[in-house]
Design an enzyme around this catalytic site. Structure first.
Site, PDB file in Angstrom:
ATOM      1  N   ASP A   9       0.865  -1.167   0.000  1.00 61.22           N
ATOM      2  CA  ASP A   9       0.000   0.000   0.000  1.00 61.22           C
ATOM      3  C   ASP A   9       0.912   1.230   0.000  1.00 61.22           C
ATOM      4  O   ASP A   9       2.043   1.167   0.479  1.00 61.22           O
ATOM      5  CB  ASP A   9      -0.868  -0.048   1.265  1.00 61.22           C
ATOM      6  CG  ASP A   9      -1.686   1.209   1.443  1.00 61.22           C
ATOM      7  OD1 ASP A   9      -2.297   1.664   0.459  1.00 61.22           O
ATOM      8  OD2 ASP A   9      -1.714   1.740   2.578  1.00 61.22           O
ATOM      9  N   ASP A  11      -0.004   4.995   0.761  1.00 63.43           N
ATOM     10  CA  ASP A  11      -0.177   6.032   1.785  1.00 63.43           C
ATOM     11  C   ASP A  11      -0.271   5.405   3.177  1.00 63.43           C
ATOM     12  O   ASP A  11      -1.171   4.616   3.460  1.00 63.43           O
ATOM     13  CB  ASP A  11      -1.431   6.865   1.480  1.00 63.43           C
ATOM     14  CG  ASP A  11      -1.357   7.528   0.102  1.00 63.43           C
ATOM     15  OD1 ASP A  11      -0.237   7.836  -0.352  1.00 63.43           O
ATOM     16  OD2 ASP A  11      -2.411   7.732  -0.516  1.00 63.43           O
ATOM     17  N   SER A  54      -8.707   7.582  -4.892  1.00 64.01           N
ATOM     18  CA  SER A  54     -10.044   8.089  -5.228  1.00 64.01           C
ATOM     19  C   SER A  54     -10.059   9.607  -5.359  1.00 64.01           C
ATOM     20  O   SER A  54     -11.058  10.165  -5.821  1.00 64.01           O
ATOM     21  CB  SER A  54     -11.059   7.650  -4.169  1.00 64.01           C
ATOM     22  OG  SER A  54     -10.823   8.328  -2.951  1.00 64.01           O
ATOM     23  N   CYS A 105     -15.911  -0.507  -9.426  1.00 65.11           N
ATOM     24  CA  CYS A 105     -14.915  -1.120 -10.301  1.00 65.11           C
ATOM     25  C   CYS A 105     -14.396  -2.365  -9.606  1.00 65.11           C
ATOM     26  O   CYS A 105     -14.748  -2.633  -8.459  1.00 65.11           O
ATOM     27  CB  CYS A 105     -13.762  -0.128 -10.531  1.00 65.11           C
ATOM     28  SG  CYS A 105     -12.919   0.286  -8.997  1.00 65.11           S
ATOM     29  N   CYS A 107     -11.118  -2.737  -9.189  1.00 65.23           N
ATOM     30  CA  CYS A 107      -9.739  -2.463  -8.778  1.00 65.23           C
ATOM     31  C   CYS A 107      -9.636  -1.661  -7.493  1.00 65.23           C
ATOM     32  O   CYS A 107      -8.532  -1.498  -6.962  1.00 65.23           O
ATOM     33  CB  CYS A 107      -8.941  -1.821  -9.903  1.00 65.23           C
ATOM     34  SG  CYS A 107      -9.619  -0.364 -10.683  1.00 65.23           S
ATOM     35  N   LYS A 109      -9.569  -1.323  -3.710  1.00 63.20           N
ATOM     36  CA  LYS A 109      -9.491  -2.204  -2.548  1.00 63.20           C
ATOM     37  C   LYS A 109     -10.733  -2.026  -1.688  1.00 63.20           C
ATOM     38  O   LYS A 109     -11.190  -0.899  -1.556  1.00 63.20           O
ATOM     39  CB  LYS A 109      -8.238  -1.866  -1.705  1.00 63.20           C
ATOM     40  CG  LYS A 109      -6.928  -2.107  -2.443  1.00 63.20           C
ATOM     41  CD  LYS A 109      -5.740  -1.840  -1.527  1.00 63.20           C
ATOM     42  CE  LYS A 109      -5.090  -0.510  -1.826  1.00 63.20           C
ATOM     43  NZ  LYS A 109      -3.840  -0.295  -1.050  1.00 63.20           N
ATOM     44  N   ASP A 134      -2.025  -0.596   5.748  1.00 68.81           N
ATOM     45  CA  ASP A 134      -2.355  -0.034   7.060  1.00 68.81           C
ATOM     46  C   ASP A 134      -3.861   0.047   7.302  1.00 68.81           C
ATOM     47  O   ASP A 134      -4.289   0.633   8.287  1.00 68.81           O
ATOM     48  CB  ASP A 134      -1.702   1.346   7.252  1.00 68.81           C
ATOM     49  CG  ASP A 134      -2.236   2.404   6.302  1.00 68.81           C
ATOM     50  OD1 ASP A 134      -2.807   2.035   5.247  1.00 68.81           O
ATOM     51  OD2 ASP A 134      -2.091   3.593   6.607  1.00 68.81           O
ATOM     52  N   LYS A 135      -4.645  -0.540   6.407  1.00 71.94           N
ATOM     53  CA  LYS A 135      -6.094  -0.603   6.621  1.00 71.94           C
ATOM     54  C   LYS A 135      -6.557  -2.046   6.470  1.00 71.94           C
ATOM     55  O   LYS A 135      -5.942  -2.827   5.740  1.00 71.94           O
ATOM     56  CB  LYS A 135      -6.835   0.262   5.589  1.00 71.94           C
ATOM     57  CG  LYS A 135      -6.687   1.753   5.802  1.00 71.94           C
ATOM     58  CD  LYS A 135      -7.582   2.478   4.817  1.00 71.94           C
ATOM     59  CE  LYS A 135      -7.449   3.979   4.965  1.00 71.94           C
ATOM     60  NZ  LYS A 135      -8.145   4.674   3.854  1.00 71.94           N
TER      61      LYS A 135
HETATM   62 MG    MG Z   1      -2.925   3.236   3.426  1.00 69.24          MG
HETATM   63 ZN    ZN Z   2     -10.923   1.101  -9.722  1.00 72.56          ZN
END
Ligand code: MG
Ligand code: ZN
Length: 199
Positions: A9, A11, A54, A105, A107, A109, A134-135
């Protein structure tokens, strides 16, 4: 033959999570990021970033900007002798304001479309691979792809996991996650001589 990989991941794992990174000057690596990715490179594990962005669908920044961030990140890693092999991101969100990206979509997560795409492009084997996130949605993506999931416990401290979701390991940061991964590589996936093998 398909290879195992480490999916990171972005961020909160590779760089600080500043919530919708929208200017390059807010790009900040963690102190351990370069050394950790270099260790994964030395172990000959492809390192692939998989990230939900996003902010594209929300109109906060463009896909061109996401690419610019990834080029800047790549440059800083290379200056330290480390390498990310590929970047994959999801620009969508069902509630987005930019029509082109405002949709569900496969893709975003916790879906595993980004891993599926990377596996096809780079000949990777998700079942022998690892996800660091981290999520809980990162761990759910790992499960969906059949990979092992290592949670970096920043965002999730005190957040209960969704039902039936458990991480294979919970660690403090990317450096600790990478150590766990290198210790838990299957013997056939271990680069000989990279580190002492357990007896
Ligand atoms: Mg993250
Ligand atoms: Zn997507």
């Amino acid at each position: 033959m398909s290879r195992p990989a480490v999916f990171l991941d972005r961020d909160g794992v590779v760089i600080e999570d500043v919530s919708y990174l929208d200017t390059i000057d807010r790009l900040a690596l963690f102190p351990w990021t370069i050394d950790t990715i270099r260790a994964l490179n030395r172990a000959e594990l492809p390192v692939v970033v998989v990230t939900n962005q996003s902010g594209v669908a929300r109109g906060f920044f463009t896909e061109a900007f996401v690419d610019e961030v990834h080029r800047a990140l790549d440059a800083r890693l290379r200056a330290g002798g480390a390498r990310i092999d590929a970047f994959y991101y999801c620009p969508h969100h069902p509630d987005g304001s930019v029509a082109e990206y405002a949709r569900s979509c496969d893709c975003r997560k916790p879906a595993c479309g980004l891993i599926d795409r990377a596996a096809r492009d780079l000949d990777l084997d998700p079942a022998r691979s690892f996800v660091v996130g981290d999520k809980w949605s990162d761990i759910e993506m790992a499960r969906a792809a059949g990979a092992r999931g290592v949670l970096v416990e920043t965002k999730t401290s005190g957040v209960p996991p969704p039902r039936h979701v458990t991480a294979d390991a919970v660690t403090e940061n990317l450096a600790a996650a990478a150590s766990w991964i290198l210790e838990n590589l299957r013997s056939g996936d271990r680069v000989i001589g990279d580190r002492p093998s357990p007896i």
